[in-house]
Structure formats: structure tokens, C-alpha cells
Enzyme design. Structure first.
Site, PDB file in Angstrom:
ATOM      1  N   SER A   1      38.087  36.289  43.089  1.00  0.00           N
ATOM      2  CA  SER A   1      38.027  34.563  41.891  1.00  0.00           C
ATOM      3  C   SER A   1      37.063  34.516  41.074  1.00  0.00           C
ATOM      4  CB  SER A   1      36.982  33.866  43.402  1.00  0.00           C
ATOM      5  OG  SER A   1      35.426  34.920  43.629  1.00  0.00           O
ATOM      6  N   LYS A   2      37.037  33.976  40.365  1.00  0.00           N
ATOM      7  CA  LYS A   2      35.754  33.618  39.093  1.00  0.00           C
ATOM      8  C   LYS A   2      34.290  34.342  38.978  1.00  0.00           C
ATOM      9  CE  LYS A   2      33.732  30.200  35.929  1.00  0.00           C
ATOM     10  NZ  LYS A   2      32.900  31.056  35.351  1.00  0.00           N
ATOM     11  N   ARG A   3      33.895  33.995  39.991  1.00  0.00           N
ATOM     12  CA  ARG A   3      32.980  35.034  40.337  1.00  0.00           C
ATOM     13  C   ARG A   3      33.158  36.853  40.481  1.00  0.00           C
ATOM     14  NH1 ARG A   3      29.753  33.465  45.866  1.00  0.00           N
ATOM     15  NH2 ARG A   3      29.688  31.453  44.302  1.00  0.00           N
TER      16      ARG A   3
ATOM     17  N   ASP B   1      32.937  37.216  36.631  1.00  0.00           N
ATOM     18  CA  ASP B   1      31.949  37.501  35.875  1.00  0.00           C
ATOM     19  C   ASP B   1      30.773  38.116  36.152  1.00  0.00           C
ATOM     20  OD1 ASP B   1      32.171  35.156  34.645  1.00  0.00           O
ATOM     21  OD2 ASP B   1      31.164  33.642  36.451  1.00  0.00           O
TER      22      ASP B   1
ATOM     23  N   SER C   1      33.495  30.085  29.753  1.00  0.00           N
ATOM     24  CA  SER C   1      33.895  31.189  30.715  1.00  0.00           C
ATOM     25  C   SER C   1      35.397  31.781  29.716  1.00  0.00           C
ATOM     26  CB  SER C   1      35.138  30.375  31.627  1.00  0.00           C
ATOM     27  OG  SER C   1      34.780  29.848  32.538  1.00  0.00           O
TER      28      SER C   1
END
Length: 503
Positions: free
Chosen positions: A262-264, A267, A287
């Protein structure tokens, strides 16, 4: 394959294209090109509530940057257009009505409140609500109502959806190129909504109709769509259409190997999950993207190709052309593929070595204002010497700054270890020796200096280590004679004298 191969990548424009979507597009592209087929882009924007402005443009730009452009799609070779589902709205209703007319689907008038109450009642009894054969005759639909009552509701403008009538007590046999043979008991399937009250089709209906009308021969998509395969099989049968072949790709997993990427995760661990930089139009959040982070598109494509597929050999570095030639859906894995941020850096390092030095020089120069007056040819020669140690173009300055300016300081530990009065005298004599060289080439500098060291009868390192320290400021860099040749005689002598002056 009797029909010409036609595959489609069908993303929803609800935000930036995830790296998993790029992998799906890539596998479709590779398969199409392997079989001299057509790679179609279709924008599935039936969910207008989640539509994000700029997302479609981002998707197309991402495919182009990766070097896997679509052959047919919005604004390009529109043989089967339009390619945005929102522009095909008028097409779907007739197919939904056709299924009702043949008894394969039905009108459902249940309100959201009534369905919510049904769910609560089931939960109160420890059950899960499912709308299908076991309760549909007790609900508000054209199966439980008379024809007259159904017509009256339709004529009055009552809101309705059209649901697929899933059969009872049957077994559906599915074939998937990646997963093999799958059997599904129809009793566990719900009656999915095909046509919504807002006049838009759901994904299931639009997907099947469009794939049929666009003559798609192979549906290559992510594992998350595997649960929909039984319904899609039934829809093809309900319409009496020939089915495409299906292949469901494995999930891309977190770097830990547990759970979907996921994007998380990006990050948290400091890597992009999008091909290009994306700024959220709602909150302005930026992003990261692989392009802006300095990755070569060829490296990213090569890396993604190996997420869930391999050629069956030890070879890992493949050009796009070689990937096309080697790609087989039968070699796609069933199990999830772990995303390794270090591996894509490794690929970028490999592809750095293949890049044209003149092109890299222009990129490097654009990043470093202090190089604006430096000749591109000189920069390219520098890059040739140092790029084997670089992963990104933005690594170049740290690896090569001494080619463009004298070191302002020296590595403290090395300086303390090497510098004494003997070193001072040797360096002074080395400067004189170099200053006398007329044919100032790397080969000749090396010959003269080695000959002088031999005559002095001193250890090679006793001269060469402080020599490197003078030119570079640290014990790093390519061949010291190459550095000396590149910066020139006067600069070489000046840097040796600078080192002597610090004693």
C-alpha cells in the site's frame, strides 16, 4: 490462438496508478506484443462518485513513461470506441434489459433502508445477509411481484436496480491460465447488481459487455478480481457469447511479505508506490514517483516483470524486447510477490551502466548549477569513470565533485595517518616530477610516476595514498592517473601543493 490477440488494461480514474496497476498493464503489454496483438486502454469510470480529475491523464503519462504505450484507447486508433465507460452509458441498459427478458436477471426495488434492516436482522441471528436464491422471493423484486405489479412500479418511476439471477444447486467450472481449474458452488453466490438506479452499469456488466464488443481475447488482471470470475463466466453464458481466456495475477506484497503493498508502506519505509509524482487535487498532498526519484523506466519495468513471473533461467536483466520474447503467462506464479525496494535500486544500478554518457551528462548538468559553464563532453568523460559506483544521477556529484573543483577539506583519519615530514618531502618532489611531464596522458603520467617511485625505493602506497588524498580529499574515486589527466597538469600540481600547505 484462432483470433488475433486483444488484451485490455482497464483502470479506474480514482487517483494515481499504483505500482500493482503498472505491473498488470505491463503483463498485458508483454503478452500482446509476444503474440503480435493489440494492447487496449479502457477507462472504467462508471463510479462517478470516486472520479478524480487528472487521473486519466496520469495513467496515460505513466504508461508512456514506462515505454508500454497502449495501441488503442482514448484518442488513439478508436476502432471500438468510445473507450471511457461513462461515454458508453447508452450501451449497457439494453444488455441489462436483455438479461431480464431472457430470465437471467430481474428488477429489484428494495430500498437501501430495507436492505439495511435485512442485514441487521441477519446479524442479530448470527448470520450474514446474502441476496440470492434462498430469500429473493421474500424481497421486493420482479420475481416476488406479479408482472402487473412490476410494470406498475416501473411506470411510476420507482427506483430499481437490475440483479443477476444466480442459479441454485449448480457447479461452475472455471479455467484460469495462472490458477488452473476452479470449481464454484453457485449456492454461495449472491445476486450481484448489474445495473444501478443512477442509470449506470456496475463494473460486472460494463466489463463483460465492453470486453465482448471490443473483442478482447484474454483478460489479464489482478488477483482481487478472482472472486468475480464466476459471475463473469455466467454472464458470458447468459448472453451466449464466447468467453475470453482469463489469467489472474498474484498480489504484490509488502516488503515483509505479509499483506498487500500500500501507499502507507511506501511512506513508512521511504520508497514510492506510484510511477510518477502525484499531487492530490483535494488536499494538495504530494506523493513521490519513481520518475522523479531518479529511476530509469527500463529498470522499473524489468523489476516489475519479475514480480510474479520469471523466465525459468538465472538471467535477471532483460530489455523490454527480451521480456516480450521470453514472456509466457504459464510462468506467472500463483503466490504473492514480495516487493523489495533494494532490488529495484539494484536494477537501477544495472541500467545506469547501459545509459548513454552524453545523455547522463545533460541530466547531471541540469541538476548542478555549478556545472553550467562546463563542457558537456568533459562531464560525459567524468561520468564514464564514476557511473559504475552510481545508482542515480543525483549520486554523481558526491562521486565526482573533485573533477570540477579542488577538495576543500581532507578525510581526517586518512590525513592523520599519512601526513608527516617524509610525506611532505615526497609530495613536493612528486609535484616537481609531474610538472616536468610534457605528454600529459594517463598512461604517461602513470609510467613517469611509477618510474620515479622505483628510483626513490619507497613503498608504492607511501606516495599514491597522499597523492589520491591531494586530488580527491578522500580515499575514493577511479584510477588516480585518470583523475590527474582529467583535471590537467596545473590543477594536479596545485592540489598537491594545497595538501603540502596544510601541514
Amino acid at each position: 490462438m484462432t483470433n488475433p490477440v486483444r488484451v485490455r488494461f482497464a483502470p479506474s480514474p480514482t487517483g494515481p496508478l499504483h505500482i500493482g496497476g503498472v505491473r498488470t498493464a505491463l503483463f498485458n503489454y508483454l503478452f500482446a506484443k509476444k503474440h503480435n496483438g493489440t494492447f487496449v486502454l479502457r477507462i472504467e469510470d462508471t463510479d462517478q462518485n470516486r472520479y478524480v480529475a487528472g487521473a486519466e491523464k496520469y495513467i496515460i503519462e505513466s504508461l508512456n513513461w514506462c515505454g508500454i504505450p497502449f495501441d488503442e484507447g482514448p484518442g488513439k486508433n478508436e476502432t471500438f470506441g468510445p473507450y471511457r465507460q461513462s461515454e458508453r452509458k447508452s450501451i449497457y441498459k439494453q444488455y441489462a434489459e436483455q438479461l431480464v427478458a431472457t430470465g437471467k436477471a430481474y428488477y429489484a426495488f428494495d430500498t437501501a433502508e430495507a436492505l439495511d434492516q435485512q442485514r441487521k436482522n441477519c446479524e442479530a441471528n448470527g448470520k450474514t445477509f446474502i441476496y440470492n436464491w434462498h430469500n429473493r422471493l421474500e424481497l421486493d423484486n420482479s420475481l416476488s411481484l406479479s408482472k402487473g405489479a412490476t410494470r406498475a412500479k416501473l411506470d411510476s418511476g420507482a427506483e430499481y436496480v437490475i440483479r443477476f439471477k444466480s442459479p441454485q444447486d449448480e457447479t461452475i467450472h472455471l479455467k484460469d491460465i495462472v490458477r488452473g481449474d476452479i470449481s464454484i458452488d453457485t449456492n454461495i453466490l449472491d445476486d450481484k447488481v448489474l445495473y444501478k438506479s443512477d442509470g449506470m452499469p456496475t463494473y460486472h456488466l460494463a466489463n463483460i459487455v465492453d470486453d465482448h464488443l471490443m473483442e478482447i481475447t484474454h483478460v489479464i488482471r489482478g488477483e482481487e478480481w478472482l472472486p468475480s470470475m464466476a459471475l463473469h463466466y455466467q454472464l458470458y453464458d447468459a448472453f451466449g457469447w464466447e468467453k475470453p481466456q482469463f489469467a489472474h495475477l498474484p498480489l504484490i506484497l509488502k516488503p515483509t511479505g505479509k499483506g498487500k503493498l500500500s501507499k502507507r508502506d511506501g511512506d513508512k519505509l521511504g520508497f514510492p508506490v506510484f510511477p510518477l509524482e502525484w499531487r492530490d487535487p483535494e488536499n494538495g498532498e504530494l506523493s513521490r514517483g519513481y520518475r522523479e526519484d531518479g529511476y530509469f523506466p527500463e529498470a522499473m519495468v524489468n523489476f516489475l516483470a519479475f514480480l510474479g513471473w520469471n523466465p525459468g533461467t538465472e538471467q535477471e536483466v532483460f530489455s523490454l524486447e527480451k521480456l516480450v520474447n521470453a514472456f509466457e503467462l504459464e510462468r506467472v506464479h500463483k503466490s504473492g510477490a514480495r516487493f523489495d525496494p533494494d532490488k529495484i535500486k539494484w536494477y537501477n544500478h544495472q541500467y545506469m551502466q547501459f545509459q548513454d554518457d552524453d545523455v547522463l551528462a545533460k541530466q547531471f548538468k541540469s541538476q548542478q548549477p555549478q556545472l553550467k559553464d562546463i563542457d558537456n563532453n568533459y562531464i560525459a568523460l567524468v561520468i564514464k569513470l564514476i557511473k559504475e559506483r552510481a545508482t542515480f544521477v543525483n549520486d554523481f556529484w558526491n562521486l565526482s565533485s573533485y573533477f570540477f573543483e579542488a577538495p576543500k577539506s581532507y578525510d581526517e583519519k586518512t590525513f592523520a595517518k599519512l601526513m608527516n615530514n617524509d610525506t611532505r618531502e615526497l609530495m613536493a618532489e612528486l609535484a616537481q616530477t609531474i610538472n616536468k611531464i610534457s605528454d600529459f596522458t594517463a598512461t604517461n603520467i602513470q609510467a613517469v610516476v611509477k618510474d620515479w617511485i622505483g628510483k626513490k625505493e619507497v613503498g608504492f602506497g607511501k606516495v599514491m595514498q597522499p597523492f589520491r588524498l591531494a586530488l580527491v580529499g578522500a580515499m575514493q574515486g577511479p584510477d588516480v592517473f585518470e583523475i590527474s589527466f582529467m583535471i590537467g597538469k596545473n590543477e594536479t600540481v596545485q592540489r598537491i601543493e594545497n595538501l603540502i600547505g596544510t601541514l
